[in-house]
Design a protein around this motif. Structure first.
Motif, short mmCIF file in Angstrom:
data_model
loop_
_atom_site.label_atom_id
_atom_site.label_comp_id
_atom_site.label_asym_id
_atom_site.label_seq_id
_atom_site.Cartn_x
_atom_site.Cartn_y
_atom_site.Cartn_z
N ARG A 1 24.23 32.96 52.67
CA ARG A 1 25.08 33.18 51.46
C ARG A 1 24.36 32.20 50.38
O ARG A 1 23.77 32.62 49.44
CB ARG A 1 26.32 32.69 51.63
N ARG A 2 23.94 31.07 50.78
CA ARG A 2 23.65 30.15 49.77
C ARG A 2 22.14 30.52 49.17
O ARG A 2 21.76 30.53 48.00
CB ARG A 2 23.36 28.73 50.31
N GLN A 3 21.25 31.09 50.07
CA GLN A 3 20.16 31.66 49.56
C GLN A 3 19.86 32.64 48.65
O GLN A 3 19.19 32.77 47.64
CB GLN A 3 19.18 32.30 50.77
N ILE A 4 21.11 33.59 48.71
CA ILE A 4 21.18 34.41 47.61
C ILE A 4 21.48 33.82 46.42
O ILE A 4 21.03 34.46 45.15
CB ILE A 4 22.42 35.66 48.21
N PHE A 5 22.14 33.01 46.29
CA PHE A 5 22.39 32.44 45.06
C PHE A 5 21.48 31.51 44.60
O PHE A 5 20.85 31.83 43.48
CB PHE A 5 23.66 31.37 45.15
N MET A 6 20.89 30.87 45.42
CA MET A 6 19.67 29.96 44.89
C MET A 6 18.32 30.82 44.65
O MET A 6 17.81 30.57 43.49
CB MET A 6 18.95 29.07 46.27
#
Length: 397
Positions: free
Chosen positions: A220-225
């Motif tokens: 999930r964090r990768q999608i934001f970053m």
């Protein structure tokens, strides 16, 4: 006479504070300039950006190797070496304005960043006791935001009034990180851990829920970053100054919010805190998929970043279920699990982005929903672990 005050800041918290500042300054510089540098200087497309971010996450995926390096280096020393690599990687980024040049400097920077983050988590959980951990982690997050805010402010002033030279901006800010790290090497004594740490890879069945939450968190964090910032530049035309102002707003809020969130987690517990985070993230990612207004997109970005502070709950949850001697080894394993999806998602979703960027964010909402379901077992697991603590357990490998 001067010895007494000098010693007051030479504490584990003082070490982690300066280390956090180094990491914040260098990574903030890299992040604030990345999208515009990639598009303007290296002519990146969404697919190129996805590939770069996948390459950036490979060192995170290999973070488990930290436990083998700890056979040779002490954790504190290894953390300082990692900060040097991070600082040098950022300092030279502007001198390689090509696709493959940016790939190479990103990998170098990322090796330092991910090893440091692994060791930072390990040292924090070893040096802070369970009662103070959430609050002190919140304080460090606030300090990180202050350092990032100052960095973003300097970048904004430079690109607005002085120079837009990527070479000099990266060189100066990476150089500041390197000088601070060299100061730390000479200034701080070695701090002993409270428990002797395992120097081998360890997986335990009783940490399974933690591993699953980490996996979904990393995806999930990768999608934001990777894609939230790219959305601002590509779809809504944000320039360096606007992106930097957005980052600054995020960190102004975090300076005050992070310590309060740390206290809140200590008060309401990890399950309730993570329930709030994951519910909010479902709404935020759905908003990214549907948004057509630059102002609303900026609001979603700020709210999304605010939820990052809630991740303290995942760290303190692990601290409560972990055996003290497992912390260093599990920190490396944790980062590897956190980055399994991170190696795959940016490159593959960069291709999906070319077709329909909203699909990327709908998938993020789905990942948040999976995390929400898993988080409902935390309270039960904590109670079960409390009952098991006196019992000798065997680890698997």
């Amino acid at each position: 006479m001067e010895e007494i005050p000098n010693q007051k800041w030479k504490t584990p918290f003082g070490f982690l504070t300066l280390a956090t500042i180094v990491m914040a300054v260098t990574f903030a510089a890299w992040t604030a300039l990345l999208n515009n540098f990639a598009i303007e200087a290296a002519q990146f497309t969404g697919a190129n950006m996805g590939m770069l971010q996948s390459l950036r996450e490979i060192p995170g995926f290999l973070a488990f190797t930290a436990v083998f390096i700890l056979l040779v280096l002490k954790e504190q020393t290894f953390a300082l070496v990692s900060l040097c690599l991070l600082s040098v990687g950022v300092a030279i980024t502007g001198f390689f304005p090509t696709i493959y040049g940016l790939y190479a400097t990103t990998v170098l920077m990322s090796i330092g960043f991910h090893y440091f983050e692994t060791l930072n988590q390990s040292l924090s959980l070893q040096w802070f006791n369970k009662e103070e951990a959430a609050h002190k982690l919140g304080q460090l997050l606030s300090i990180k935001s202050m350092a990032s805010l100052v960095t973003f402010a300097l970048i904004w002033l430079c690109v607005t009034f002085l120079t837009k030279s990527y070479e000099w901006l990266y060189l100066v800010l990476g150089g500041v990180g390197l000088l601070l790290t060299l100061f730390m090497i000479s200034a701080f004594p070695h701090f002993e851990a409270k428990s002797t740490q395992h120097k081998k890879l360890i997986l335990r069945k009783e940490y399974s829920l933690y591993y699953l939450l980490l996996f979904f968190s990393g995806a999930r964090r990768q999608i934001f970053m990777v894609f939230a910032g790219f959305l601002m530049v590509e779809k809504f035309g944000f320039d360096v100054a606007q992106i930097t102002l957005l980052y600054m707003l995020n960190h102004v809020i975090n300076i005050f919010a992070a310590p309060a969130i740390g206290k809140m987690i200590g008060r309401i517990g990890e399950q309730k805190a993570l329930t709030i985070e994951y519910t909010g993230l479902i709404l935020v990612f759905t908003g990214y998929a549907l948004v057509e207004s630059a102002d609303l997109a900026a609001v979603l970005y700020v709210v999304d970043h605010l939820f990052f502070a809630m991740a303290i709950a995942l760290k303190t949850y692990f601290q409560k279920i972990a055996r003290p001697e497992d912390i260093a080894s599990t920190a490396g394993v944790s980062f590897t699990i956190n980055h399994i999806a991170a190696v795959i998602i940016p490159a593959s979703f960069g291709i999906v982005w070319l077709y329909d960027n909203s699909l990327v964010f709908y998938f993020g909402a789905g990942l948040a929903a999976c995390s929400l379901i898993l988080s409902q077992f935390i309270g039960w697991h904590l109670q079960r672990r409390q009952a098991q603590l006196p019992i000798a357990e065997q680890h698997i490998s």
